[in-house]
Design an enzyme around this catalytic site. Structure first.
Site, PDB file in Angstrom:
ATOM      1  CB  CYS A   1      -4.122 -10.750   0.714  1.00 50.56           C
ATOM      2  SG  CYS A   1      -5.984  -9.372   0.335  1.00 50.56           S
TER       3      CYS A   1
ATOM      4  CG  HIS B   1      -6.371 -13.070   3.478  1.00 54.71           C
ATOM      5  ND1 HIS B   1      -6.231 -12.524   4.128  1.00 54.71           N
ATOM      6  CD2 HIS B   1      -6.979 -13.030   2.338  1.00 54.71           C
ATOM      7  CE1 HIS B   1      -6.602 -11.181   3.726  1.00 54.71           C
ATOM      8  NE2 HIS B   1      -7.083 -11.810   2.519  1.00 54.71           N
TER       9      HIS B   1
ATOM     10  CG  ASN C   1      -9.464  -8.881   2.383  1.00 55.61           C
ATOM     11  OD1 ASN C   1      -8.346  -9.344   3.106  1.00 55.61           O
ATOM     12  ND2 ASN C   1      -9.412  -9.326   1.307  1.00 55.61           N
TER      13      ASN C   1
END
Ligand code: COA
Length: 322
Positions: A113, A249, A279
């Site tokens: 990520c 994020h 996500n």
């Protein structure tokens, strides 16, 4: 020394949308639980024939258009992805071919990520040292392919998508600093156990899907995001109140809120897309950036703090004068 300046942003989301309600038919969960614990309402899921390069290419074309730049001017492509089209060639090489250009470096970066901030860090160094005048940096992921659709602890958390930026050499300030970190000790808290040299022949079994100890990951994320924000502000002698927009994020609204609180930033100065996208791993920051640029929230001259956290663990940040 020249700066690397973001001159264009782009994003792509697959057409198919899955709501929390849709998951109620698949696993023992509820819309209420997902909203409360994560802030997620819906996510986009790629079509069966859609690939990471398709999404990255679409986001790249939008970014080029905003930058009013021809693909022929691009002299570096970095794709941040942990879900590439193929083992090789890299997704960056596939995007390069599909843009009809060649000759310069094109490669993928896998920092889970945190991939996009890592890729931005690398591209920034290329531009600042004269190795590139026009870099295309993409974050693109299809986590729907590595989700265990029977595991309620992970399947509700992820979505598919891509975001991209064009970075150009400029005398005007752009990326002010980049910071990348990793601590490989936490491998088993968040991982896909199977890989090319470990159990590749077993893919499509459980080891080919994401496994996560959510609570431990949550705590680590909140801790390192606070630390990386402080590191970035100190390195630039900048105060929290100077930041126009925090672009974190997008994993969980509670992690995002905790990061904002540590920076004493009100939530109306934080770009949140986790509700709409879930996500999307390394695509989440460039997608959030693109959304807020296109809806007019982010304006030229704004000071942006980008910060990410991911498997590894990896974490990183960038302070950007937009
Ligand atoms: N629906 C309903 N219940 C669920 C569920 C779901 N989708 N997923 C987990 N649960 C259950 C668990 O089984 C557990 O039940 P139990 O107490 O009977 O064992 C309970 O909810 C609490 O689980 P816990 O893991 O403590 O919840 P949490 O408050 O930590 O929230 C996450 C879970 C995954 C949302 C949270 O830990 C998280 O967001 N972690 C970080 C994830 C992340 O950011 N990952 C990517 C990093 S890049």
């Amino acid at each position: 020394m020249k700066y690397a300046r973001i001159t264009g942003t782009g994003g792509y989301l697959p057409k198919r949308v899955m709501t929390n309600k849709d998951f109620e038919a698949i696993v023992d969960t509820s819309d209420e639980w997902i909203r409360e614990r994560t802030g997620i309402i819906r996510r986009h899921i790629a079509a069966d024939d859609e690939k990471t390069s398709d999404m990255g290419l679409a986001a790249a074309r939008e970014a080029l258009q905003m930058a009013e730049t021809d693909a022929k001017d691009v002299d570096l492509i970095i794709v941040a992805t942990s879900t590439p089209d193929k083992v090789f060639p890299s997704t960056a090489c596939i995007v390069q071919r599909r843009l009809g250009i060649s000759g310069f470096a094109a490669f993928d970066v896998n920092a889970a990520c945190s991939g996009f901030v890592y890729a931005l860090d690398i591209a920034n160094r290329f531009v600042r040292t004269g190795g590139s005048k026009c870099a295309l940096v993409i974050g693109a992921e299809i986590y729907s392919r590595i989700i265990n659709w029977n595991d309620r602890g992970t399947c509700v958390l992820f979505g598919d998508g891509a975001g991209a930026v064009i970075l150009q050499a400029s005398d005007e300030a752009g990326i002010l600093s980049t910071h990348s970190h990793a601590d490989g000790q936490h491998e088993e808290l968040l991982h896909v156990p199977a890989g090319i040299s470990s159990g590749y022949d077993q893919v499509r079994q459980e080891s080919a899907f994401i496994q996560m100890k959510g609570h431990e990951v949550f705590r680590a994320a909140v801790g390192v995001l606070g630390a990386i924000a402080r590191e970035t502000l100190t390195a630039n002698n900048v105060k929290e109140s100077d930041i126009a927009w925090l672009i974190p994020h997008q994993a969980n609204l509670r992690i995002i809120s905790a990061a904002a609180k540590k920076l004493k930033l009100p939530m109306d100065r934080v770009v949140v897309t986790v509700d709409e996208h879930a996500n999307t791993s390394s695509a989440s920051i460039p997608l959030a950036l693109d959304v807020a640029v296109r809806d007019g929230r982010i304006k030229r001259g704004d000071l942006l703090l980008l910060e990410a956290f991911g498997a590894g663990f990896t974490w990183g940040s960038a302070l950007v004068r937009f």
